[in-house]
Scaffold this active site. Structure first.
Site, mmCIF file in Angstrom:
data_model
loop_
_atom_site.group_PDB
_atom_site.id
_atom_site.type_symbol
_atom_site.label_atom_id
_atom_site.label_comp_id
_atom_site.label_asym_id
_atom_site.label_seq_id
_atom_site.Cartn_x
_atom_site.Cartn_y
_atom_site.Cartn_z
ATOM 1 N N PHE A 62 0.784 -1.178 0.058
ATOM 2 C CA PHE A 62 -0.053 -0.064 0.247
ATOM 3 C C PHE A 62 0.765 1.083 -0.128
ATOM 4 O O PHE A 62 0.359 2.492 -0.140
ATOM 5 C CB PHE A 62 -1.012 0.049 1.116
ATOM 6 C CG PHE A 62 -0.288 -0.093 2.661
ATOM 7 C CD1 PHE A 62 -0.054 1.266 2.976
ATOM 8 C CD2 PHE A 62 -0.291 -1.259 3.266
ATOM 9 C CE1 PHE A 62 0.882 1.144 4.428
ATOM 10 C CE2 PHE A 62 0.465 -1.046 4.543
ATOM 11 C CZ PHE A 62 0.892 0.078 4.924
ATOM 12 N N HIS A 120 -3.415 11.875 11.173
ATOM 13 C CA HIS A 120 -2.062 11.465 11.623
ATOM 14 C C HIS A 120 -1.673 11.521 12.898
ATOM 15 O O HIS A 120 -1.577 12.913 13.135
ATOM 16 C CB HIS A 120 -0.965 11.365 10.739
ATOM 17 C CG HIS A 120 0.385 10.962 11.278
ATOM 18 N ND1 HIS A 120 0.708 9.338 11.181
ATOM 19 C CD2 HIS A 120 1.357 11.374 11.994
ATOM 20 C CE1 HIS A 120 1.901 9.273 11.980
ATOM 21 N NE2 HIS A 120 2.172 10.371 12.310
#
Length: 153
Positions: A62, A120
């Site tokens: 990914f 994040h």
């Protein structure tokens, strides 16, 4: 939980959060919790910068998609300071898989897809310091927050 009121964490509103107009909501949540904002900037990061930030994931299937997504638009880089900033910041974000995130968390309230997680957050004090240096090589701003005595004994 850490007992350091000067603990710092790196929080980033990712490209999806910026595009969806969630910056103010996310900042507000950290302010309301009692954290002190000591650095903030809007950045359209280069692939090399994002690769450095997510280097732990290099080599995974990914990784190329992550780099493409994270460079598809600007992100908001922030440093927050306060008691247990890393652990509490992660709790405020919710689980990495938004479908497993509790309502009331950022991901639980705003995300559905594991590849579009809005934010994040640093996962350790050590990684927070690395991320802060990467995103804010110029340093952060320190000031006395007059509200601190209303939050900490």
């Amino acid at each position: 939980m850490s007992c350091n009121v000067n603990e710092r964490t790196y929080i980033m509103v990712k490209a999806d959060g910026v595009q969806r107009g969630l910056i103010g909501n996310i900042i507000g949540r950290f302010e309301k919790r009692g954290f002190k904002l000591i650095a903030l900037k809007l950045v359209h990061a280069t692939p090399a910068h994002i690769e450095k930030h997510y280097e732990v994931w290099s080599g995974t299937p990914f990784f190329p998609g992550l780099i493409k997504f994270m460079t598809s638009g600007p992100v908001v880089a922030m440093v927050w300071q306060g008691l247990g900033a890393v652990e509490t910041g992660r709790a405020m974000l919710g689980e990495t898989n938004p479908l497993a995130s509790a309502p009331g968390t950022i991901r639980g309230d705003f995300a559905l897809d594991i590849d579009r997680t809005i934010c994040h957050g640093s996962d350790s004090v050590e990684n927070a310091e690395k991320e802060i240096k990467l995103w804010f090589p110029e340093g952060v701003v320190q000031y006395d927050a007059t509200f601190a005595s209303w939050i900490f004994e």
